[in-house]
Design a protein around this motif. Structure first.
Motif, PDB file in Angstrom:
ATOM      1  N   LEU A 652      32.971  50.859  46.920  1.00 54.61           N
ATOM      2  CA  LEU A 652      32.528  51.961  46.063  1.00 54.61           C
ATOM      3  C   LEU A 652      33.652  52.982  45.838  1.00 54.61           C
ATOM      4  O   LEU A 652      33.878  53.449  44.719  1.00 54.61           O
ATOM      5  CB  LEU A 652      31.307  52.639  46.703  1.00 54.61           C
ATOM      6  N   VAL A 653      34.348  53.273  46.927  1.00 54.01           N
ATOM      7  CA  VAL A 653      35.418  54.260  46.817  1.00 54.01           C
ATOM      8  C   VAL A 653      36.459  53.797  45.819  1.00 54.01           C
ATOM      9  O   VAL A 653      36.935  54.569  44.981  1.00 54.01           O
ATOM     10  CB  VAL A 653      36.078  54.471  48.179  1.00 54.01           C
ATOM     11  N   LYS A 654      36.782  52.504  45.939  1.00 53.68           N
ATOM     12  CA  LYS A 654      37.818  51.990  45.038  1.00 53.68           C
ATOM     13  C   LYS A 654      37.370  52.060  43.589  1.00 53.68           C
ATOM     14  O   LYS A 654      38.146  52.391  42.693  1.00 53.68           O
ATOM     15  CB  LYS A 654      38.159  50.542  45.431  1.00 53.68           C
ATOM     16  N   VAL A 655      36.109  51.726  43.390  1.00 52.50           N
ATOM     17  CA  VAL A 655      35.575  51.794  42.019  1.00 52.50           C
ATOM     18  C   VAL A 655      35.648  53.222  41.503  1.00 52.50           C
ATOM     19  O   VAL A 655      36.118  53.481  40.393  1.00 52.50           O
ATOM     20  CB  VAL A 655      34.123  51.271  41.988  1.00 52.50           C
ATOM     21  N   LEU A 656      35.203  54.133  42.348  1.00 51.63           N
ATOM     22  CA  LEU A 656      35.205  55.534  41.929  1.00 51.63           C
ATOM     23  C   LEU A 656      36.620  55.995  41.628  1.00 51.63           C
ATOM     24  O   LEU A 656      36.879  56.663  40.617  1.00 51.63           O
ATOM     25  CB  LEU A 656      34.608  56.416  43.028  1.00 51.63           C
ATOM     26  N   MET A 657      37.513  55.617  42.525  1.00 50.66           N
ATOM     27  CA  MET A 657      38.907  56.026  42.373  1.00 50.66           C
ATOM     28  C   MET A 657      39.473  55.542  41.049  1.00 50.66           C
ATOM     29  O   MET A 657      40.056  56.313  40.283  1.00 50.66           O
ATOM     30  CB  MET A 657      39.694  55.416  43.552  1.00 50.66           C
ATOM     31  N   ILE A 664      37.376  57.878  33.174  1.00 51.51           N
ATOM     32  CA  ILE A 664      35.989  57.661  32.745  1.00 51.51           C
ATOM     33  C   ILE A 664      35.115  58.714  33.397  1.00 51.51           C
ATOM     34  O   ILE A 664      34.256  59.326  32.771  1.00 51.51           O
ATOM     35  CB  ILE A 664      35.509  56.250  33.139  1.00 51.51           C
ATOM     36  N   LEU A 665      35.378  58.934  34.678  1.00 49.89           N
ATOM     37  CA  LEU A 665      34.631  59.944  35.414  1.00 49.89           C
ATOM     38  C   LEU A 665      35.541  61.131  35.701  1.00 49.89           C
ATOM     39  O   LEU A 665      36.739  60.960  35.897  1.00 49.89           O
ATOM     40  CB  LEU A 665      34.110  59.366  36.728  1.00 49.89           C
ATOM     41  N   GLU A 666      34.925  62.311  35.708  1.00 51.91           N
ATOM     42  CA  GLU A 666      35.710  63.498  36.035  1.00 51.91           C
ATOM     43  C   GLU A 666      35.289  64.023  37.393  1.00 51.91           C
ATOM     44  O   GLU A 666      34.193  63.727  37.872  1.00 51.91           O
ATOM     45  CB  GLU A 666      35.497  64.575  34.962  1.00 51.91           C
ATOM     46  N   GLU A 667      36.144  64.835  37.985  1.00 50.74           N
ATOM     47  CA  GLU A 667      35.852  65.260  39.364  1.00 50.74           C
ATOM     48  C   GLU A 667      34.565  66.088  39.462  1.00 50.74           C
ATOM     49  O   GLU A 667      33.813  65.940  40.407  1.00 50.74           O
ATOM     50  CB  GLU A 667      37.041  66.035  39.949  1.00 50.74           C
ATOM     51  N   ASN A 689      29.480  57.490  54.229  1.00 45.75           N
ATOM     52  CA  ASN A 689      30.482  56.421  54.329  1.00 45.75           C
ATOM     53  C   ASN A 689      31.877  57.034  54.487  1.00 45.75           C
ATOM     54  O   ASN A 689      32.242  57.976  53.788  1.00 45.75           O
ATOM     55  CB  ASN A 689      30.384  55.587  53.039  1.00 45.75           C
ATOM     56  N   GLN A 690      32.652  56.494  55.440  1.00 38.93           N
ATOM     57  CA  GLN A 690      33.956  57.050  55.801  1.00 38.93           C
ATOM     58  C   GLN A 690      34.872  57.199  54.583  1.00 38.93           C
ATOM     59  O   GLN A 690      35.382  58.284  54.292  1.00 38.93           O
ATOM     60  CB  GLN A 690      34.586  56.073  56.817  1.00 38.93           C
ATOM     61  N   GLY A 691      35.019  56.071  53.877  1.00 33.60           N
ATOM     62  CA  GLY A 691      35.945  56.040  52.734  1.00 33.60           C
ATOM     63  C   GLY A 691      35.561  57.060  51.682  1.00 33.60           C
ATOM     64  O   GLY A 691      36.407  57.790  51.148  1.00 33.60           O
ATOM     65  N   LEU A 692      34.267  57.136  51.436  1.00 38.46           N
ATOM     66  CA  LEU A 692      33.786  58.043  50.405  1.00 38.46           C
ATOM     67  C   LEU A 692      34.098  59.491  50.771  1.00 38.46           C
ATOM     68  O   LEU A 692      34.569  60.274  49.942  1.00 38.46           O
ATOM     69  CB  LEU A 692      32.272  57.855  50.236  1.00 38.46           C
ATOM     70  N   LEU A 693      33.851  59.816  52.040  1.00 35.98           N
ATOM     71  CA  LEU A 693      34.116  61.183  52.483  1.00 35.98           C
ATOM     72  C   LEU A 693      35.585  61.542  52.263  1.00 35.98           C
ATOM     73  O   LEU A 693      35.915  62.638  51.804  1.00 35.98           O
ATOM     74  CB  LEU A 693      33.746  61.346  53.955  1.00 35.98           C
ATOM     75  N   LYS A 694      36.428  60.563  52.592  1.00 31.07           N
ATOM     76  CA  LYS A 694      37.872  60.808  52.405  1.00 31.07           C
ATOM     77  C   LYS A 694      38.194  61.071  50.940  1.00 31.07           C
ATOM     78  O   LYS A 694      38.935  61.978  50.586  1.00 31.07           O
ATOM     79  CB  LYS A 694      38.662  59.581  52.896  1.00 31.07           C
ATOM     80  N   PHE A 695      37.604  60.224  50.114  1.00 30.68           N
ATOM     81  CA  PHE A 695      37.836  60.330  48.667  1.00 30.68           C
ATOM     82  C   PHE A 695      37.419  61.702  48.154  1.00 30.68           C
ATOM     83  O   PHE A 695      38.139  62.362  47.402  1.00 30.68           O
ATOM     84  CB  PHE A 695      37.059  59.207  47.954  1.00 30.68           C
ATOM     85  N   GLU A 701      40.792  68.566  47.496  1.00 31.12           N
ATOM     86  CA  GLU A 701      42.159  69.076  47.664  1.00 31.12           C
ATOM     87  C   GLU A 701      42.900  69.066  46.337  1.00 31.12           C
ATOM     88  O   GLU A 701      43.586  70.023  45.974  1.00 31.12           O
ATOM     89  CB  GLU A 701      42.915  68.236  48.700  1.00 31.12           C
ATOM     90  N   ALA A 702      42.741  67.948  45.642  1.00 22.08           N
ATOM     91  CA  ALA A 702      43.433  67.821  44.354  1.00 22.08           C
ATOM     92  C   ALA A 702      43.034  68.967  43.438  1.00 22.08           C
ATOM     93  O   ALA A 702      43.859  69.581  42.761  1.00 22.08           O
ATOM     94  CB  ALA A 702      43.091  66.483  43.714  1.00 22.08           C
ATOM     95  N   GLU A 703      41.730  69.254  43.489  1.00 21.69           N
ATOM     96  CA  GLU A 703      41.209  70.320  42.637  1.00 21.69           C
ATOM     97  C   GLU A 703      41.855  71.650  43.003  1.00 21.69           C
ATOM     98  O   GLU A 703      42.345  72.382  42.154  1.00 21.69           O
ATOM     99  CB  GLU A 703      39.697  70.409  42.818  1.00 21.69           C
ATOM    100  N   GLU A 704      41.840  71.912  44.338  1.00 24.79           N
ATOM    101  CA  GLU A 704      42.398  73.178  44.799  1.00 24.79           C
ATOM    102  C   GLU A 704      43.862  73.312  44.418  1.00 24.79           C
ATOM    103  O   GLU A 704      44.316  74.352  43.931  1.00 24.79           O
ATOM    104  CB  GLU A 704      42.255  73.304  46.316  1.00 24.79           C
TER     105      GLU A 704
END
Lengths: 710, 349
Positions: A652-657, A664-667, A689-695, A701-704
């Protein structure tokens, strides 16, 4: 001067000489009505072989007069009567009636053609001849009603003014709970309606259905008041705008009103037309669609439910028809003679110059003009038309006896017998329940089928000669009887069986049209064969089609623009909303690797397969995911897919990323989705989910940082 | 052809009047008082007299009788129409007699001997032609119209003779005549009105609102409470749809109950009825309208007959006094008024 184009040979148009209605001011368009004086079915056979249904007497007045009276009293100023079967008789009747007098407030035009086969044909002709100029009433020639439709008319006009050309039709319904006797079983309908706007969302004939299906989209109509009703009786009166006729022309496959209503509802999104309804609590409205209804409506008329249309009102204004009304609803026209000891118990109507012998008991009965009834006769729920001779000691229960019938001494007619024109029965014979006797041989029926039953009168005369050669069966009609039996209760020939019961309106498997309906609604997968195929199946088929399209796109390397085009055309073909298209698209794409590689692939394999596909089809997604709401929907359906496949959560994380990177998707969308309160434990788990939380953290962070840059 | 045009115009008017009458009965049309119906009928009959083609009184009477039959058939429960037709026929007879020089009074005094000898052949006498007959008849009909205009005023003028201070009056439903009668009395006196609501149409509610607007102390009671309240009532004042030849009434449903209760408590029952409501009919046929509330009942029980009578018959014994535009009369005097207003030969149109 007639302003109507008449094609020579096809129809004859009659205009009464005075058209005073033309002189009305322009702002007030005169109210017009289209009266269809043909049923286009053979329910009343064999009675309607000799007389069209609209002219059959109901409480000694032709049915069409009731309809015309109703129209006139609601303020209709111009009526077009369309006839087909035995049109000349109807025309003759109308010419003699009060409707064609110069003083009539309702100008009646008779339009006849042998080519009409259905309501659709009639309305197409209305359109072709440009007969109607504004809203008009559409009724059948066998509707008996006293409903005041002025309110419905006003509502209809208001709706039309508010949204030009959106509402095309207002149907009039009467509230009558199941079991009400004016409810006709063949006409049972289920309606889903919007409680506020009175818009019809779903319309289905409920005849013999065990399960009912409602398409999901009717619940998304954006209304908070929603009603599903089974307590409505279709009065077969509708207020139509001129577009109705046009729509019938555009859709040449519409034959009946049923076709039309369902067609419009199914194609609502495309055509943008709506149908509304008006429910009346008081008032009376029913269509005499079979003999059972004939029985009911007759007795209701005599019991004065159709007030002010009552027998003694003599609304048809016929000479010598006036009758007196006395206690227990006993009506007598002039010149009735009643023998010694005869009793008219209740709800009896006796026509002029009828003679009744001694010691008769008569209840709930209508007797026509110039009948002769012998001594010791018992009549209960009998409908006896004109010039009938009934000898002594006859018993009749709930039967119809047509003109010029002779019932000889000692005959007993059990329930639901029909003696058609000129039949002779008896003496001393008991006719079992449901006997139908006619001077026409049932075999003629088949001959007629070949040369189409809508033939003219010469044919009937010719056939009469032919039948004379056949022999009457004394076991059926008595030793001196004349007539042929149309049905025996235990008969292999099912067609006849249906026919005879049809006349009383009891059977349900009679017309093939309703058969197909019930089949489809019971969830058959015969898609596309019927406009009302269930919506859920459409979604499934659509999903398969989208999958096929994408697969082909991949194989043949079709450009994304063309893929969008194909998906859009599929959307219209299956009548799928935009939101659903997106959800299905996401699902199909996410499940794509499983279809290609089998369901057992590992998460790593899955994502390695999926990511290139996402990149490839990014323009397709971008076409559908535009607004922030679309992103949320998109994410929700992604979540749905992944919830079904717990083992692949890591992907899921990879797809979202990748979707984020493909823009396609915005933050904001992703953050919004993530912070949304999840309803089930499982989706909460997914979010932890670990990966998702990281994402998510990375996103934040990117936003900030981006904010910091600014 | 102006003549033909005139005639079609006339017949058109008759047709529209007929259809309006019919619609009135169904409740769909404009709800009108019988006073208005009486005026309209008379005006139409005047038009017929003026525009139809006739050579002598006999022809005219035949035309009026024919149209009158149609009009009464259009709305059998509205007797006013028939009454007006009879009044006009009587006018024609009188005017004819005057033109001929003989007095109508001579005809009036019918002895048994005269009845036996003359038979029904008096029609033949109307064949003579008089040039001024038309003008005279129209003049007389105009007088009748003026009389009709003033009926309600004439009745309400008598109110102060009947209603005294601090009385309790009961009435039922809504009658325009009674309304005017009470309002007239309220200008000078203070009294209390009980209005029976007259279910299921509950015209009593409208009556009560209208009365209370004039500062009359008003109470609405359900029909079931009529008997219980009657002991406190000083007078019952009601309207009626028709006054029958025997002095009985055909009045709105519930009136019979009210009259019986009044009789039990010996409360005087006063009927406000203009003369045009006087009908030579004696028999009463129950007139039924549709009762919507019962529709559901029949759906369950198809053998049940639901009757919704609109009018009650009230026998003359229960009535104390009639107040008409020409004064107060006892029910036993109605037959006499009848013979003054209508000619015996016109009772059956």
């Amino acid at each position: 001067v007639t302003r109507l184009r008449v094609k020579p040979g096809e129809s004859i148009l009659e205009t009464s000489k005075r058209t005073n209605s033309r002189q009305l001011p322009e702002e007030q368009p005169l109210l017009q009505a289209v009266l269809v004086a043909d049923s286009f079915n053979r329910r009343f056979f064999p009675i309607t072989k000799d007389q069209p249904r609209a002219l059959l007497p109901l409480a000694n007045v032709s049915m069409i007069d009731y309809t015309l009276e109703f129209l006139t009293s609601t303020g209709v100023q111009e009526t077009f009567v369309f006839c087909c079967w035995m049109a000349s008789k109807i025309k003759e009747h109308l010419r003699k009636s009060k409707w064609c007098r110069p003083t009539s407030p309702n100008v009646v035009h008779v339009i006849t053609s042998d080519l009409y086969r259905s309501l659709g044909d009639v309305l197409r002709d209305v359109d072709a001849k440009a007969l109607v100029r504004s809203d008009f009433l559409l009724v059948y020639g066998d509707v008996v009603s006293n409903i005041d439709i002025s309110q419905a008319l006003q509502e209809h006009k208001q709706r039309r003014n508010m949204d030009k050309n959106v509402s095309v039709m207002t149907m009039i319904f009467k509230e009558s709970p199941p079991g009400h006797k004016t409810r006709c079983e063949d006409d049972d309908i289920i309606i889903a309606m919007d409680g506020k706007s009175k818009r019809i969302l779903h319309y289905q004939r409920a005849q013999a259905l065990k399960r009912l299906h409602f398409p999901m989209n009717i619940f998304h109509s954006g209304s908070d008041e929603f009603e599903i009703r089974f307590d409505l009786l279709d009065c077969h009166i509708s207020i139509c705008s001129p577009q109705v006729a046009e729509l019938f022309t555009d859709n040449f496959d519409y034959q009946t009103k049923n076709d039309f209503v369902r067609g419009l509802l199914v194609n609502e999104e495309i055509l943008g037309n709506q149908i509304h309804m008006h429910v009346t609590k008081d008032g009376y409205g029913a269509r005499v669609s079979n003999l059972l209804m004939y029985d009911t409506v007759s007795s209701d008329t005599i019991r004065r439910w159709v007030y002010p249309i009552t027998p003694e009102a003599n609304f048809a204004d016929q000479e010598g028809q006036s009758c007196t009304h006395s206690r227990h609803n006993v009506y007598r026209e002039t010149g009735v003679s009643l023998g010694h000891g005869s009793q008219m118990e209740e709800n009896v109507l006796i026509g002029r110059n009828t003679m009744i012998g001694a010691n008769c008991t008569i209840s709930n009965t209508v007797i026509g003009a110039n009948c002769v009834i012998g001594d010791n006769v018992t009549l209960d729920r009998a409908y006896i038309w004109n010039r009938v001779h009934i000898a002594d000691d006859v018993k009749v229960k709930q039967s119809v006896i047509c003109d010029n019938v002779e019932v000889k001494h000692g005959v007993v007619l059990n329930e639901q017998c029909v003696l058609a024109y000129n039949v002779v029965v008896g003496p001393d014979i008991t006719l079992p329940e449901g006997t139908v006797l006619s001077m026409h041989h049932p075999d003629e029926e088949d001959d007629e089928d070949d040369d189409e039953f809508l033939s003219d009168d010469n044919d009937v005369g010719y056939r009469k000669d032919k039948t004379k050669q056949k022999v009457f069966n004394p076991a059926e009609v008595g030793s001196e009887g004349k007539g042929y039996r149309w049905k025996t209760s235990s008969l292999e020939d099912t067609e006849e069986d249906e026919l005879a019961e049809c006349i009383w309106g009891l059977v349900l498997n009679a017309d093939p049209e309703s058969d197909s309906e019930s089949e489809v609604s019971e969830g058959s997968h015969d898609l596309g064969s019927h406009p009302a195929s269930p919506e859920l199946d459409d979604v499934k088929v659509f999903q398969n089609e989208v999958h096929g399209t994408l697969q082909r796109g991949l194989d043949e390397n079709i450009s994304c623009d063309n893929l969008v085009l194909e998906i859009n055309s599929l959307k219209y073909a299956y009548n799928i909303s935009l939101k659903e298209v997106m959800q299905i698209l996401i699902r199909v794409v996410l499940e794509f690797p499983f279809h290609q590689q089998g369901a057992q692939i590992s998460t790593a394999q899955y994502s390695s397969h999926l990511l290139p596909l996402l990149k490839k089809w990014a323009p397709v997604f971008k076409n559908y995911v535009k607004r922030p709401q679309d992103q949320l929907d998109c994410l929700a359906s992604m979540e749905e897919v992944f919830l079904e496949r717990e083992t692949h959560w890591a992907a899921l994380v990879k797809v979202l990323m990748s979707m984020y990177q493909l823009e396609i998707l915005e933050e904001e969308g992703i953050m919004h989705w993530f912070n949304q309160g999840s309803t089930t434990d499982k989706s909460q788990q997914l979010r932890r989910n670990q990966g998702l939380l990281k994402f998510i953290q990375w996103l934040q962070e990117a936003e900030e940082s981006s904010e910091g840059d600014e | 052809m102006p003549g033909a045009d005139k005639e079609t115009d006339l017949s058109e008017r008759i047709e529209s009047f007929l259809s309006e009458l019919k619609r009135c009965g169904s409740g769909a049309g404009s709800l009108r008082g019988s006073a208005e119906t009486a005026r309209e009928t008379t005006a139409l009959l005047r038009r017929i007299t003026a525009q139809a083609r006739w050579g002598n009184a006999g022809d005219l009477m035949e035309i009026i009788r024919k149209e009158g039959r149609r009009m009464t058939a259009a709305q059998p429960s509205e007797t006013t129409v028939g009454n007006m037709v009879r009044r006009v026929l009587k006018i024609i007879r009188e005017e004819y007699a005057r033109s001929r020089g003989s007095t109508e009074e001579a005809d009036q005094q019918e002895s048994l001997h005269k009845l036996l000898t003359s038979g029904g052949s008096s029609e033949d006498n109307f064949r003579q032609h008089f040039a001024h007959l038309k003008a005279n008849v129209i003049e007389a009909i105009n007088e009748l119209l003026t009389e009709l205009e003033g009926t309600t005023d004439n009745i309400s003028m008598q109110a102060l003779e009947h209603i005294h201070s601090n009385e309790v009056i009961m009435t039922i439903g809504r009658s325009r005549t009674v309304e005017a009668f009470l309002k007239d009395a309220a200008r000078k006196r203070k009294f209390h009105v009980m209005v029976a609501e007259c279910a299921p149409f509950c015209q009593g509610h409208e009556m009560a609102t209208s009365l209370s607007k004039e500062d009359i102390e008003t109470t609405v009671i359900p029909d079931a409470a009529i008997f219980a309240v009657m002991s406190r009532v000083n007078k019952v004042i009601i309207g009626t749809q028709t006054v029958l030849a025997n002095g009985g009434l055909r009045a709105v449903n519930g009136t019979h109950t009210l009259a019986l209760a009044a009789k039990h408590h010996s409360t005087p029952l006063i009927v406000c009825a203009p003369m045009f409501k006087l009908s030579p009919q004696v028999s009463d046929t129950p007139v039924q309208s549709h009762l919507h509330d019962l529709v559901k009942l029949t759906s369950i029980l198809s053998k049940v007959n639901a009757h919704g009578p609109v009018f009650d018959y009230v026998p003359p014994e229960l009535i104390t006094l009639f107040i008409s535009n020409i004064g107060g009369n006892a029910p036993s005097y109605i037959y006499r008024l009848m013979s003054e207003l209508y000619h015996p030969e016109d009772h059956e149109l």
